[in-house]
Write a protein that holds these residues in place. Structure first.
Motif: not given
Length: 358
Positions: A43, A46-47, A49-51, A180
């Motif tokens: 989790e 993922r965050e 990579r998004r930000n 990551w």
């Protein structure tokens, strides 16, 4: 290698030190950790990579800071993210706030209660950083203030010298970097790392033990991903063996410290199995020509070393996992060396298990 029971320090019921037993548990700790932390690390990855954070900051003391050195090279080589080490006293003593908006702020701690780390983590959150706590005590003050907690799952350590918790810190950083990045080779290496650590524990580094019993000073050299292993080795020589040891990059040592190396000067070389290896082995050859007493741990061997100077290295599932194996082999050797020098590896003089600094 001499067994721990051969020496006179206080031991557990089966005749081994707590340091020996706890270091021997590290492979099981890492396997358990990878499984239990899979969801929280996935989790967080993922965050990230998004930000993506503009940079990464680590904050730690002692052995945990040596783990942070590994993390720096891991994040920079695998993810291209500039990673800096925070000086805890900047926030806790000088009370100087830093501009950390959007940064990933990684705090590594066994106890999670040192005041300086807590102060810096609080300041980082206020400045807009994402604070990640890699901590062994899940209900610690540090865990309470972090945005994300990644438990080390090392369990209790009775020996003052940290072993399994240090290796758990490296493994946590490795798992985060692999998830990551989403790199297949790194991800594939994770489940194979515990078995490689068991192989590393079985390696015979007794020539190092025999060679350092009467030694007073020592250099430990590494580079890149392996520099943190050299730093950790130097610390353990000091705290468990009463042996003055200094860690250097195999590149940095040529900028001054190398002047101390002459006939008989002891040097332990930890050659990381990656692009830095050839240069590190070339330096080992140069020091050997000067007459230094050399011990070299290298997966590909050190062509110029004698049989008693080459230390066997277990095969790593990925170069980024190699420092875990190097340190695992080293821990067994340094525990035996402490006993051979007449020290109790579980109770270094003047030290406590939990160190709280401000």
């Amino acid at each position: 290698m001499q067994t721990p029971a051969a020496f006179g320090a206080e031991t557990t019921q089966d005749g081994t030190s707590w340091m020996f037993r706890e270091a021997a548990q590290a492979a099981d700790v890492v396997a358990r950790q990878f499984e239990r932390n899979a969801a929280v690390v996935a989790e967080l990855a993922r965050e990230l990579r998004r930000n993506p954070p503009p940079f990464v900051v680590t904050c730690a003391r002692g052995s945990s800071d040596h783990a942070a050195t590994y993390g720096k090279y891991l994040f920079e080589t695998q993810l291209g993210r500039v990673t800096a080490s925070a000086s805890p006293s900047v926030g806790s003593v000088y009370a100087a706030s830093q501009q950390l908006q959007g940064a990933l702020y990684v705090v590594i701690s066994q106890s999670g209660k040192s005041p300086d780390l807590l102060r810096n983590a609080e300041d980082a959150r206020r400045s807009g950083a994402r604070v990640v706590a890699m901590v062994n005590v899940e209900d610690s003050p540090l865990a309470a203030l972090a945005d994300t907690v990644i438990p080390l799952h090392a369990g209790s350590e009775r020996s003052v010298a940290a072993t399994k918790s240090y290796l758990a810190s490296l493994a946590t950083l490795l798992q985060l970097a692999a998830c990551w990045k989403g790199d297949a080779a790194l991800l594939d290496a994770l489940p194979r790392t515990p078995d490689a650590m068991r192989d590393a524990w079985a390696q015979d580094w007794s020539p190092l033990v025999d060679g350092l019993v009467q030694t007073h000073n020592l250099f430990v050299l590494g580079r890149g991903l392996g520099l943190g292993a050299a730093q950790e080795a130097a610390l353990k020589f000091k705290e468990t063996c009463g042996l003055h040891a200094e860690a250097y990059s195999s590149a940095e040592v040529k900028h001054g410290p190398m002047a101390l190396v002459g006939p008989g000067f002891p040097v332990l070389v930890l050659a990381q199995n990656d692009e830095t290896e050839s240069g590190t082995l070339a330096l080992a050859h140069e020091l050997r020509v000067r007459g230094a007493s050399m011990w070299t741990a290298s997966r590909h061997g050190d062509p110029g070393s004698s049989p008693g100077q080459a230390l066997p290295v277990a095969e790593a599932p990925h170069p980024a996992a190699a420092p875990l194996l190097t340190v695992q082999s080293f821990y067994r050797a340094v525990e035996a060396l402490a006993r051979a020098r007449g020290f109790d590896p579980d109770a270094p003089p003047h030290l406590n298990k939990v160190t709280e600094t401000v």
